[in-house]
Scaffold this motif. Structure first.
Motif, PDB file in Angstrom:
ATOM      1  N   GLU A 259       0.837  -1.193   0.000  1.00  0.00           N
ATOM      2  CA  GLU A 259       0.000   0.000   0.000  1.00  0.00           C
ATOM      3  C   GLU A 259       0.873   1.244   0.000  1.00  0.00           C
ATOM      4  OE1 GLU A 259      -2.510  -0.121   3.426  1.00  0.00           O
ATOM      5  OE2 GLU A 259      -3.749  -1.711   2.606  1.00  0.00           O
ATOM      6  N   PHE A 260       0.381   2.285  -0.670  1.00  0.00           N
ATOM      7  CA  PHE A 260       1.025   3.595  -0.664  1.00  0.00           C
ATOM      8  C   PHE A 260      -0.021   4.655  -0.389  1.00  0.00           C
ATOM      9  CE2 PHE A 260       4.185   1.664  -3.584  1.00  0.00           C
ATOM     10  CZ  PHE A 260       5.347   2.045  -2.947  1.00  0.00           C
TER      11      PHE A 260
ATOM     12  N   ILE B 193      -3.542   0.413  -3.517  1.00  0.00           N
ATOM     13  CA  ILE B 193      -3.186  -0.977  -3.233  1.00  0.00           C
ATOM     14  C   ILE B 193      -2.516  -1.517  -4.485  1.00  0.00           C
ATOM     15  CG2 ILE B 193      -4.055  -3.241  -2.583  1.00  0.00           C
ATOM     16  CD1 ILE B 193      -6.490  -1.598  -1.356  1.00  0.00           C
ATOM     17  N   ILE B 194      -1.269  -1.990  -4.309  1.00  0.00           N
ATOM     18  CA  ILE B 194      -0.417  -2.344  -5.445  1.00  0.00           C
ATOM     19  C   ILE B 194      -0.090  -3.826  -5.469  1.00  0.00           C
ATOM     20  CG2 ILE B 194       1.891  -2.008  -6.428  1.00  0.00           C
ATOM     21  CD1 ILE B 194       1.807   0.817  -5.277  1.00  0.00           C
ATOM     22  N   ASP B 195      -0.147  -4.406  -6.651  1.00  0.00           N
ATOM     23  CA  ASP B 195       0.387  -5.733  -6.927  1.00  0.00           C
ATOM     24  C   ASP B 195       1.644  -5.495  -7.750  1.00  0.00           C
ATOM     25  OD1 ASP B 195       1.087  -8.157  -8.144  1.00  0.00           O
ATOM     26  OD2 ASP B 195      -0.990  -8.828  -8.286  1.00  0.00           O
TER      27      ASP B 195
ATOM     28  N   ALA C 115       9.961   2.843  -5.850  1.00  0.00           N
ATOM     29  CA  ALA C 115      10.074   2.972  -4.395  1.00  0.00           C
ATOM     30  C   ALA C 115      10.966   1.878  -3.819  1.00  0.00           C
ATOM     31  CB  ALA C 115       8.692   2.925  -3.761  1.00  0.00           C
ATOM     32  N   GLU C 116      10.821   0.673  -4.306  1.00  0.00           N
ATOM     33  CA  GLU C 116      11.636  -0.447  -3.830  1.00  0.00           C
ATOM     34  C   GLU C 116      13.116  -0.165  -4.053  1.00  0.00           C
ATOM     35  OE1 GLU C 116      10.483  -3.088  -2.144  1.00  0.00           O
ATOM     36  OE2 GLU C 116      12.450  -3.996  -1.966  1.00  0.00           O
TER      37      GLU C 116
ATOM     38  N   THR D  92       9.212   3.634   2.321  1.00  0.00           N
ATOM     39  CA  THR D  92       7.879   4.200   2.057  1.00  0.00           C
ATOM     40  C   THR D  92       6.834   3.138   1.759  1.00  0.00           C
ATOM     41  OG1 THR D  92       8.278   4.470  -0.324  1.00  0.00           O
ATOM     42  CG2 THR D  92       8.916   6.311   1.116  1.00  0.00           C
ATOM     43  N   ILE D  93       7.243   1.894   1.622  1.00  0.00           N
ATOM     44  CA  ILE D  93       6.313   0.796   1.278  1.00  0.00           C
ATOM     45  C   ILE D  93       5.711   0.243   2.554  1.00  0.00           C
ATOM     46  CG2 ILE D  93       6.054  -1.451   0.193  1.00  0.00           C
ATOM     47  CD1 ILE D  93       8.523  -0.702  -1.534  1.00  0.00           C
TER      48      ILE D  93
END
Length: 86
Positions: free
Chosen positions: A7-8, A34-36, A72-73, A79-80
């Motif tokens: 999530e971000f 919500i991220i996959d 971000a990774e 931030t994740i």
């Protein structure tokens, strides 16, 4: 890297000059995306407001979330938020 769901919190988002808002309460900032991490499709992404309304947002494709996750990774892994997604 294996597939992850994360999530971000997002800043206010606009598409074509029109804000992306919760369709129930109208919240327009600090929406949660919500991220996959493996989904680079053009399907609608899932978003949630602070009142826990969740919806599929067609103006923000899942591809954009996966690209954001990869950035971000690589640059800001702190931030994740992986804590709320099972």
């Amino acid at each position: 890297m294996s597939n992850e769901i994360a999530e971000f919190k997002m800043p206010p988002l606009f598409k074509g000059g029109v804000p992306i808002v919760c369709p129930v309460c109208g919240q327009d900032g600090d929406l949660t995306l919500i991220i996959d991490s493996d989904d680079f499709s053009e399907s609608a992404s899932f978003m949630r407001c602070d009142d826990a309304h969740t919806w599929a947002e067609p103006r923000f494709p899942r591809r954009m979330g996966a690209e954001l996750f990869a950035l971000a990774e690589r640059n800001h892994p702190e931030t994740i938020d992986r804590s709320r997604v099972a």
